[in-house]
Design an enzyme around this catalytic site. Structure first.
Site, PDB file in Angstrom:
ATOM      1  N   HIS A 305       0.859  -1.188   0.000  1.00 29.10           N
ATOM      2  CA  HIS A 305       0.000   0.000   0.000  1.00 29.10           C
ATOM      3  C   HIS A 305       0.884   1.223   0.000  1.00 29.10           C
ATOM      4  CE1 HIS A 305      -2.987   2.966   1.375  1.00 29.10           C
ATOM      5  NE2 HIS A 305      -3.896   2.118   0.951  1.00 29.10           N
ATOM      6  N   ASP A 362      -7.832  -4.348  -0.522  1.00 29.67           N
ATOM      7  CA  ASP A 362      -8.393  -4.584  -1.860  1.00 29.67           C
ATOM      8  C   ASP A 362      -8.301  -6.055  -2.248  1.00 29.67           C
ATOM      9  OD1 ASP A 362      -8.939  -1.792  -2.502  1.00 29.67           O
ATOM     10  OD2 ASP A 362      -6.780  -1.548  -2.543  1.00 29.67           O
TER      11      ASP A 362
END
Length: 424
Positions: A305, A362
């Site tokens: 991320h 995600d």
């Protein structure tokens, strides 16, 4: 006493105040830089620039911490449903029983959309991307709800806030059903926010819809975990649009458009595309090596991320829900089996651990949506339903901030200097 930094340019020194928040890095106050020196700061992507002050959400990416109004996200998920988390983000604290009841009642009053607005859907092709529909329909709300467009009226801002939170699941479910050729659903206000969304998505008039508590819990968690995430691209877009005094529906539509990008809200859609590219479990080692090769353009989507350099706290929670949903549904899907094997490797392989390429939120949300039969085109739509809460919280905070100015970034011009026009 305010600390200051000294900046010296061509022998001239100026003082830049150092601002201290309650958490996180200090910030240089650059507001007087141009006036004092004639210089701008240069920061592509604003990665080292605080565009505002906010007391809503805080992220410590190195430590893997996410706070909503000071409360760790793990505690919010454990103790709140989505509307309680929404109340917290908008109003600043956990609602008591009476506040919770009033807020839920207020949201339920606005779950339906205007009947004329329903006809708008039929102007779209059946194969239109649902995010295209969301941008258009949400923007069009401003043509129907004139009593909540005065941004200087706090009561109208609150009505607009409630309407947006309430109507987003209805609009999202309508977009999904329209693509399937099914009747456009109506909300049912005796259900919870997550239950109502699932019923509108999957029920058909010919059958009784059965509520599954495991799936409902997973969707509620997804909504909470995606509700806000500091000054990301879509939130910054909402604030930038709002700084021009645009109406709230237009501002949220702009946020949906920004969220649509694969580098932002479309990441979970990219995860499923990657899994299909890998194809079978036996090919995983080949793609792992491709991911480790700096000269290979292949990238593992759903790992790592930009902000979190540790395990994303949302991913830890989502991982639990992911396994609960797969166990509940008893699904044996080759694509999902690839995902689970990739997860195992990422949590054990020294390369992934060293690079801190942990599965992110995600990765797991994409698996859950796929297991529920939600097509990839709807992944970002569901993200936008949840993130609407953060958008309206941030928009309301900005509107009440006396220091807020219209957004007007400057540039470092690298084009031609002034030149005389000559016909070729």
């Amino acid at each position: 006493m305010t600390r200051k930094a000294i900046l010296t340019i061509d022998g001239k020194s100026i003082e830049l105040p150092i601002l201290q928040g309650t958490c996180g890095p200090e910030a240089l106050d650059m507001r007087g830089l141009y006036q004092e020196t004639g210089l701008f700061s240069y920061d592509p992507g604003f990665t080292s620039t605080a565009s505002c002050s906010s007391n809503i959400t805080y992220i410590d990416g190195d430590a893997g911490i996410l706070l909503y109004r000071g409360y760790p996200i793990e505690q919010i998920v454990e103790n709140c449903n989505f509307l309680e988390a929404a109340f917290l983000l908008i109003y600043g604290d956990i609602p008591n029983y009476a506040q919770k009841q009033d807020f839920e009642k207020m949201i339920n009053q606005h779950t339906m959309v205007h009947e004329q607005l329903r006809s708008f859907f039929h102007g779209f092709r059946r194969d239109a991307h649902p995010m295209a529909i969301m941008v258009g329909i949400v923007g069009a709300l401003s043509a129907f709800y004139h009593d909540s467009l005065d941004i200087d009226d706090t009561s109208q801002r609150e009505i607009a806030t409630h309407r947006l939170i309430a109507k987003m699941p209805t609009i999202a479910a309508m977009a999904f059903n329209y693509s399937k050729g099914r009747p456009l659903p109506y909300p049912q206000n005796d259900l919870t926010y997550a239950q109502n969304f699932l019923k509108m998505m999957f029920s058909v008039p010919t059958e009784q819809y059965q509520i599954n508590p495991i799936i409902t819990k997973a969707i509620d968690r997804i909504f909470i975990l995606h509700a806000d995430h500091e000054q990301n691209a879509s939130t910054s877009t909402v604030r930038l649009a709002g700084s021009s005094k645009a109406n709230p529906f237009a501002c949220i539509a702009s946020g949906i458009a920004a969220l649509w990008g694969p580098a932002h809200g479309g990441a979970n859609e990219a995860v499923l595309a990657m899994l299909k590219t890998i194809g079978t479990k036996d090919k995983i080692p080949e793609f792992i090596e491709k991911a480790k090769n700096k000269n290979d353009p292949f990238r593992l989507m759903g790992f790592g991320h930009r902000v979190y350099k540790n395990y994303d706290p949302r991913a830890r929670i989502m991982r639990q829900s992911c396994h609960e949903v797969l166990e509940q549904l008893g699904i044996h899907d080759p694509i999902l089996e690839i995902a689970i094997e990739l997860e195992r490797i990422a949590l054990e392989d020294p390369y992934f651990i060293e690079k801190k390429l942990y599965p992110n939120v995600d990765f797991y949300s994409g698996i859950i949506f796929s297991a529920l039969g939600i097509p990839p085109s709807m992944f970002t739509v569901i993200f936008s339903v949840a993130r609407t809460v953060g958008w309206v919280a941030q928009w309301n905070e900005m509107m009440a901030d006396p220091a807020q100015k219209i957004g007007r970034p400057r540039q470092l011009y690298v084009g031609n200097p002034e030149r005389k026009f000559q016909k070729p």
